[in-house]
Design an enzyme around this catalytic site. Structure first.
Site, PDB file in Angstrom:
ATOM      1  N   ASP A 207       0.826  -1.051   0.115  1.00 37.66           N
ATOM      2  CA  ASP A 207      -0.001  -0.042  -0.001  1.00 37.66           C
ATOM      3  C   ASP A 207       0.911   1.302   0.092  1.00 37.66           C
ATOM      4  OD1 ASP A 207      -2.899   0.942   0.450  1.00 37.66           O
ATOM      5  OD2 ASP A 207      -2.038   2.185   1.856  1.00 37.66           O
TER       6      ASP A 207
ATOM      7  N   ASN B 125      -2.359  12.562  -3.796  1.00 38.69           N
ATOM      8  CA  ASN B 125      -3.333  13.106  -4.770  1.00 38.69           C
ATOM      9  C   ASN B 125      -3.862  14.506  -4.552  1.00 38.69           C
ATOM     10  OD1 ASN B 125      -3.579  11.001  -6.572  1.00 38.69           O
ATOM     11  ND2 ASN B 125      -4.906  10.056  -5.443  1.00 38.69           N
TER      12      ASN B 125
ATOM     13  N   HIS C 139      -4.345  14.094  -9.572  1.00 35.98           N
ATOM     14  CA  HIS C 139      -4.721  12.568  -9.932  1.00 35.98           C
ATOM     15  C   HIS C 139      -3.611  12.108 -10.995  1.00 35.98           C
ATOM     16  CE1 HIS C 139      -8.248  11.581  -7.089  1.00 35.98           C
ATOM     17  NE2 HIS C 139      -8.358  12.918  -7.181  1.00 35.98           N
TER      18      HIS C 139
ATOM     19  N   ASP D 164      -1.442   9.025 -10.603  1.00 35.46           N
ATOM     20  CA  ASP D 164      -1.365   8.000 -11.591  1.00 35.46           C
ATOM     21  C   ASP D 164       0.165   7.663 -12.204  1.00 35.46           C
ATOM     22  OD1 ASP D 164      -4.311   8.703 -13.573  1.00 35.46           O
ATOM     23  OD2 ASP D 164      -4.128   7.739 -11.441  1.00 35.46           O
TER      24      ASP D 164
ATOM     25  N   GLU E 205      -4.692   2.370  -4.592  1.00 33.94           N
ATOM     26  CA  GLU E 205      -3.068   2.343  -4.277  1.00 33.94           C
ATOM     27  C   GLU E 205      -2.504   1.114  -3.880  1.00 33.94           C
ATOM     28  OE1 GLU E 205      -5.021   4.688  -0.703  1.00 33.94           O
ATOM     29  OE2 GLU E 205      -5.329   4.141  -2.781  1.00 33.94           O
TER      30      GLU E 205
END
Length: 635
Positions: A490, A498, A503, A507, A534
């Protein structure tokens, strides 16, 4: 002698009549079988296409849950604060700008007034309290995202597919709705990327029969219900995927359809082509075969006439044998498929000239060779078992295997083997095999399977593929008494990443982590996957707890070495990950399910996070230590 001479021609005429009817029957049966095979291939392709489309729709709708959840969280944190609508608008526009599949985001208050939206069109006094989704959330306590009927956007006039979620006030009363809208034309444009000739169509339907999208795009059926159609009343009650023939209630066209219903969302996809186009495609190839058959009939008639003149010089049984052999060779040499004859030992006795086109060699070069030569090693057992069944009495067998051509290229071959009448024991038999090249169909199927099992962002296996492989690996480990380890990974404080960098940068961060995970897994049997958001997961077969810890620490260190800026991930200031590991030891008597093993790794992951993040934690007692840059800590 004179009586015998007069009798023999009559027997010849009877034989000719039977041969003619048999030949015509063979042609009719062959064409019928060809048509049924064509339909079966179309049905299989349509079902696979419907599955791929539904899985894409599932993934798209699931992704809407993240921005909706983020909006709900921000509303709850800033409720009543000054400037909240402006901040919500800024967040929503940034989300829409970085998410190609998302058309718009909006927040509607309890009176149906739009208080914030990503759209740059002024909502003015427009009220949304009459919308079906607004009325539903007003009367329902559910806090889950809901997929609504397609509607026209009151601001832009475009058809959209809404996914909405209820806003609850602190006292539990209705506080409004957050909305994520997909533009239907973009969804149908994706559908039409799967070309199904000119009259092909796609339909996406909600589990209750409400039509969500159609390609080619039509407004008329959108939002209507087809729950009374045969698809829902008959076929979906029997199975979740398959094919059927129907008359479209939308355009009254007779169609062949392949359907698939998602076990996750209940959405149904229907891919269809018109029966007339399918028949026209088959007829193009059939005309050539019919012309070949006409020539064969003419040649056969000529040979039969000659045979009739010579029948008094030969015995009747020998003449019949010669005629059958001639008919077989004529049919074989006029066919585009490869026709072979084997003895009971699997040795080739005859090959039709089409062997040059299919396998790249002359028939003479393959006479006397064995059926197992040049087969893929994984298919040798399959062919051996088929031959055993034919020797034991089976009259017909089918198989699809891989074989090398003369140029070294591997191809897929579909073969039907028929045992000829006669033979007194298992090896004293004759077998006729009809083979065709199905490489193109297999490649198409593999491409669709890859599309359905790969995460689009990271190109790792997706959650669906991970779950399937997890079950298989657990079963294999239990059977072979070898360990199986799982890593749960994680990204630390990823929401803050973010919120800070956007975002699009998020990504890029996920792709970078995925590349490290992929590059750290060396064995082909290991499986890295994106589990969701994630979170990543790695399956390591034949790996004990110590090996899992070593692999996890390697991944953690390599991600840290990337030094991706993350100012809110203190004390480091760059992106890090936390990892939990768990191992299944069947040789020690472990009895766990995939869910239990996954839960062990997940708990270990949260212990790693609770211990300070940027570290590895193991669930197994024999590896009861965590490692990381801050040091080693007992689990």
């Amino acid at each position: 002698m004179t009586g015998v001479i007069k009798y023999l021609p009559a027997r010849t005429l009877v034989a000719v009549a039977f041969a003619t009817f048999g030949f015509v029957g063979l042609i009719v049966w062959g064409e019928y079988s060809s048509w049924r095979s064509q339909v079966a291939r179309i049905e299989a392709d349509l079902t696979q296409t419907a599955k791929a489309l539904v899985q894409h729709a599932d993934d798209t709708v699931d992704m809407a849950k993240f921005p909706l959840a983020a909006l709900i969280t921000q509303i709850e944190q800033e409720r009543g604060g000054p400037g909240m609508p402006a901040r919500l608008t800024q967040v929503m526009r940034r989300q829409v700008d970085t998410t190609p599949w998302l058309g718009a985001l909006a927040v509607i208050d309890a009176d149906g007034k739009m208080i914030a939206t990503s759209s740059r069109i002024d909502a003015g006094a427009t009220n949304f309290s009459d919308r079906e989704y607004f009325v539903f959330h007003q009367s329902s306590d559910t806090l889950d995202p809901v997929l609504g009927r397609p509607v026209k956007n009151k601001l832009s006039g475009e058809w959209i597919l809404p996914v909405t979620q209820r806003i609850s006030n602190p006292d539990g009363s209705f506080g409004g709705v957050v909305l994520a809208a997909f533009i239907l034309t973009e969804l149908t444009d994706f559908f039409q990327g799967f070309s199904l000739v000119s009259e092909g169509s796609f339909l996406l339907v909600r589990r209750d029969g409400v039509v969500l999208a159609r390609a080619p795009f039509l407004q008329t059926p959108l939002g209507s219900s087809i729950s009374s159609d045969d698809l829902f009343t008959t076929h979906l009650r029997q199975r979740h995927s398959g094919s059927y023939h129907f008359v479209s209630s939308i355009d009254d066209t007779k169609r062949i359809g392949g359907f698939y219903q998602s076990e996750h969302s209940g959405m149904v996809g229907l891919a269809a082509v018109s029966q007339s186009e399918a028949l026209a495609t088959w007829m193009k190839g059939a005309r050539i075969r019919w012309m070949s058959c006409f020539v064969l009939v003419a040649i056969t008639g000529s040979l039969v006439w000659r045979w009739r003149r010579q029948i008094m010089l030969r015995r009747a049984s020998e003449a019949l044998l010669v005629a059958r052999e001639a008919e077989f060779r004529l049919l074989a040499e006029g066919s585009g498929d490869l026709i072979q004859r084997f003895n009971g030992h699997g040795i080739r006795e005859y090959l039709s000239p089409s062997v040059r086109e299919i396998l790249g060699v002359d028939a003479e070069a393959m006479l006397g060779t064995h059926i197992l030569e040049n087969l893929h090693e994984d298919d040798i057992d399959v062919v051996s078992q088929v031959m055993d069944r034919l020797r034991e009495g089976s009259t017909r067998e089918n198989m699809i295997v891989r074989r090398k051509r003369a140029d070294g290229r591997q191809i897929w071959l579909e073969t039907t083997l028929n045992r000829l009448p006669g033979g007194t024991d298992g090896t004293d038999i004759r077998i006729v095999a009809v083979t065709r090249d199905v490489t193109r169909q297999k490649n198409l199927q593999e491409e669709l399977d890859a599309l359905a099992n790969t995460d689009e962002l990271t190109q790792l296996a997706n959650r669906r593929s991970f779950n399937i492989h997890f079950e298989d690996m657990m079963l294999q480990a239990a059977q072979q008494l070898t360990p199986l380890s799982i890593l749960m990974i994680d990204a630390d404080r990823f929401k803050f990443f973010n919120d800070t960098y956007g975002h699009a940068a998020g990504d890029d961060c996920l792709r970078a982590v995925a590349n490290v995970v992929r590059g750290s897994i060396r064995r082909s049997k290991d499986l890295p996957a994106r589990y969701g958001g994630e979170e990543f997961a790695v399956l390591l077969p034949d790996t004990n707890g110590a090996g899992a810890l070593k692999a996890a620490e390697n991944i953690r260190q390599r991600v840290a070495d990337l030094r991706l800026p993350h100012e809110k991930n203190l004390p480091w200031g760059y992106a890090t990950i936390s990892i939990g590991t768990a191992t299944f030891h069947p040789a020690r008597g472990d009895r766990v399910t995939t869910a239990e093993l996954f839960e062990r790794a997940d708990h270990a992951l949260y212990r790693a996070k609770d211990s300070g993040r940027n570290r590895v934690a193991a669930a197994e007692q024999e590896a009861a230590m965590t490692t990381g840059r801050p040091g080693i800590k007992s689990v």
